[in-house]
Design a protein around this motif. Sequence first.
Motif, PDB file in Angstrom:
ATOM      1  N   UNK A 188      -6.325   1.239  -4.817  1.00  0.00           N
ATOM      2  CA  UNK A 188      -5.977   2.543  -5.347  1.00  0.00           C
ATOM      3  C   UNK A 188      -4.737   2.424  -6.232  1.00  0.00           C
ATOM      4  N   UNK A 189      -4.673   3.253  -7.280  1.00  0.00           N
ATOM      5  CA  UNK A 189      -3.548   3.192  -8.208  1.00  0.00           C
ATOM      6  C   UNK A 189      -2.374   4.050  -7.761  1.00  0.00           C
ATOM      7  N   UNK A 190      -2.657   5.192  -7.134  1.00  0.00           N
ATOM      8  CA  UNK A 190      -1.596   6.109  -6.721  1.00  0.00           C
ATOM      9  C   UNK A 190      -1.903   6.655  -5.331  1.00  0.00           C
ATOM     10  N   UNK A 191      -0.887   7.285  -4.732  1.00  0.00           N
ATOM     11  CA  UNK A 191      -1.046   7.889  -3.419  1.00  0.00           C
ATOM     12  C   UNK A 191      -1.772   9.221  -3.495  1.00  0.00           C
ATOM     13  N   UNK A 192      -1.520  10.077  -2.516  1.00  0.00           N
ATOM     14  CA  UNK A 192      -2.224  11.360  -2.448  1.00  0.00           C
ATOM     15  C   UNK A 192      -1.680  12.383  -3.429  1.00  0.00           C
ATOM     16  N   UNK A 193      -0.431  12.200  -3.878  1.00  0.00           N
ATOM     17  CA  UNK A 193       0.201  13.187  -4.749  1.00  0.00           C
ATOM     18  C   UNK A 193       0.687  14.415  -4.008  1.00  0.00           C
ATOM     19  N   UNK A 194       0.744  14.353  -2.669  1.00  0.00           N
ATOM     20  CA  UNK A 194       1.112  15.506  -1.847  1.00  0.00           C
ATOM     21  C   UNK A 194       2.569  15.428  -1.403  1.00  0.00           C
ATOM     22  N   UNK A 195       3.232  16.573  -1.422  1.00  0.00           N
ATOM     23  CA  UNK A 195       4.598  16.675  -0.907  1.00  0.00           C
ATOM     24  C   UNK A 195       4.770  18.034  -0.238  1.00  0.00           C
ATOM     25  N   UNK A 196       5.466  18.052   0.894  1.00  0.00           N
ATOM     26  CA  UNK A 196       5.827  19.291   1.584  1.00  0.00           C
ATOM     27  C   UNK A 196       7.340  19.412   1.622  1.00  0.00           C
ATOM     28  N   UNK A 238      12.138  17.372   3.038  1.00  0.00           N
ATOM     29  CA  UNK A 238      11.091  17.056   2.067  1.00  0.00           C
ATOM     30  C   UNK A 238      10.353  15.798   2.528  1.00  0.00           C
ATOM     31  N   UNK A 239       9.016  15.860   2.488  1.00  0.00           N
ATOM     32  CA  UNK A 239       8.187  14.734   2.905  1.00  0.00           C
ATOM     33  C   UNK A 239       7.185  14.441   1.786  1.00  0.00           C
ATOM     34  N   UNK A 240       7.064  13.165   1.416  1.00  0.00           N
ATOM     35  CA  UNK A 240       6.128  12.750   0.366  1.00  0.00           C
ATOM     36  C   UNK A 240       5.114  11.777   0.955  1.00  0.00           C
ATOM     37  N   UNK A 241       3.833  12.055   0.733  1.00  0.00           N
ATOM     38  CA  UNK A 241       2.738  11.209   1.243  1.00  0.00           C
ATOM     39  C   UNK A 241       2.382  10.197   0.166  1.00  0.00           C
ATOM     40  N   UNK A 242       3.034   9.032   0.202  1.00  0.00           N
ATOM     41  CA  UNK A 242       2.890   8.067  -0.873  1.00  0.00           C
ATOM     42  C   UNK A 242       2.066   6.843  -0.550  1.00  0.00           C
ATOM     43  N   UNK A 243       1.525   6.749   0.666  1.00  0.00           N
ATOM     44  CA  UNK A 243       0.741   5.564   1.003  1.00  0.00           C
ATOM     45  C   UNK A 243      -0.571   5.542   0.218  1.00  0.00           C
ATOM     46  N   UNK A 244      -1.070   4.319  -0.030  1.00  0.00           N
ATOM     47  CA  UNK A 244      -2.350   4.140  -0.701  1.00  0.00           C
ATOM     48  C   UNK A 244      -3.444   3.965   0.343  1.00  0.00           C
ATOM     49  N   UNK A 245      -4.626   4.486   0.046  1.00  0.00           N
ATOM     50  CA  UNK A 245      -5.734   4.314   0.976  1.00  0.00           C
ATOM     51  C   UNK A 245      -6.146   2.843   1.069  1.00  0.00           C
ATOM     52  N   UNK A 246      -6.007   2.129  -0.022  1.00  0.00           N
ATOM     53  CA  UNK A 246      -6.290   0.697  -0.046  1.00  0.00           C
ATOM     54  C   UNK A 246      -5.501   0.075  -1.181  1.00  0.00           C
ATOM     55  N   UNK A 247      -5.481  -1.253  -1.236  1.00  0.00           N
ATOM     56  CA  UNK A 247      -4.760  -1.952  -2.295  1.00  0.00           C
ATOM     57  C   UNK A 247      -5.389  -1.731  -3.668  1.00  0.00           C
ATOM     58  N   UNK A 259       0.819  -1.209   0.000  1.00  0.00           N
ATOM     59  CA  UNK A 259       0.000   0.000   0.000  1.00  0.00           C
ATOM     60  C   UNK A 259       0.851   1.256   0.000  1.00  0.00           C
ATOM     61  N   UNK A 260       2.059   1.164  -0.584  1.00  0.00           N
ATOM     62  CA  UNK A 260       2.892   2.346  -0.717  1.00  0.00           C
ATOM     63  C   UNK A 260       3.530   2.754   0.605  1.00  0.00           C
ATOM     64  N   UNK A 261       4.230   3.881   0.583  1.00  0.00           N
ATOM     65  CA  UNK A 261       4.909   4.339   1.787  1.00  0.00           C
ATOM     66  C   UNK A 261       5.149   5.840   1.699  1.00  0.00           C
ATOM     67  N   UNK A 262       5.315   6.465   2.863  1.00  0.00           N
ATOM     68  CA  UNK A 262       5.710   7.853   2.922  1.00  0.00           C
ATOM     69  C   UNK A 262       7.237   7.931   2.881  1.00  0.00           C
ATOM     70  N   UNK A 263       7.757   9.023   2.332  1.00  0.00           N
ATOM     71  CA  UNK A 263       9.203   9.208   2.233  1.00  0.00           C
ATOM     72  C   UNK A 263       9.601  10.522   2.888  1.00  0.00           C
ATOM     73  N   UNK A 264      10.701  10.487   3.639  1.00  0.00           N
ATOM     74  CA  UNK A 264      11.248  11.693   4.252  1.00  0.00           C
ATOM     75  C   UNK A 264      12.688  11.849   3.788  1.00  0.00           C
TER      76      UNK A 264
END
Length: 331
Positions: free
Chosen positions: A116-124, A105-114, A28-33
């Motif tokens: 879903x095709x992509x994550x949130x597309x959000x990065x700070x 830099x932080x990327x919100x890459x987790x999937x809401x469920x299996x 289900x993806x992962x967040x990256x820092x």
Amino acid sequence: MGRFLRVVLGTLIILVLAAGVMLLMRGTGFDSVWYTDDADAFRRESLPVEFTVATYNVQGRPLMDDTKGKFPEIGRRLEPFDIVGIQECFVDYDKLFEAADFPAMVYHGTLRSRFKLVGSGLANMGRFPLLVAEDMEYSYESMHFTTKGEPQNRPASKGILLTRFDIGGHTLDVYNTHMEAGGSEEAAKARLQQVDELVAFVAANSPRAHSVIFMGDFNMRPLRDHHGPEEEDSKFVGFQRMVNGLGEEFRDASDEIHGIPGPTNDENHDAPWRRRPGGAEDIDRILFRAGEGVSLEPLTWHKHIEDFRGDDGDLLSDHDPVSVRFRLEAR
């Protein structure tokens, strides 16, 4: 049914089943820092501190956009800003990060469920140190909206990304979101539910001692006194519901600098909001709230259009970055 058709049909069934199994088995993806010690240099600064915040929907959809080509260019052009919230960065975020070279830099890459095709597309991204939580991990929070909405929104795991920065010894909570798009009744219902989830998320994560900046592609705009009943659709009503829920301490940076827009007539021809680039009804907005013991003042607002064109003269996204310069000081 002929042998050829049976083979073709059987092959298609196998391919569909294989795709389904792969979808169920994938993670289900992962967040990256990404973090470097360069950000710690800002910790030595004491208040007051001035910094520029930008929000930008970079239009990075899988297969539909040339992310490998434009993301390095976008990353390099973000250099003038101190804190940036990125939306619709669904793929190739690493190419944008490498070119932007922010120390945090932080990327919100987790999937809401299996499914879903992509994550949130959000990065700070920021040039200030990230706070460290009790478990010694960098302090950020993320969530996914629970709504389904229109089919166009369903492949993405839309939600909110919160990163906590230390600015001059004061905690600044930076929120970033990309909300439901579309004008259907289905989209309207989803947006209103997302508003309620957004308000609850802020209330749960940002005590009054923290200052807050909330930016993003809200896919909504403020409801004004001069709007008639025909304009009071969910995009206006939803935004007002969000503002009411967040509380009167939250303010809109554009309105603070340009004034609240009124009717478009000759009497208001020279009003600051009439002279603002791009009009006064953006869906890309920056809201803010000062924490206890400090003031947080917006100094300038800018829409960056010409700065974000490619070598061919075309805009790098279907949105333009919006930035606000703030001054944070002790009271």
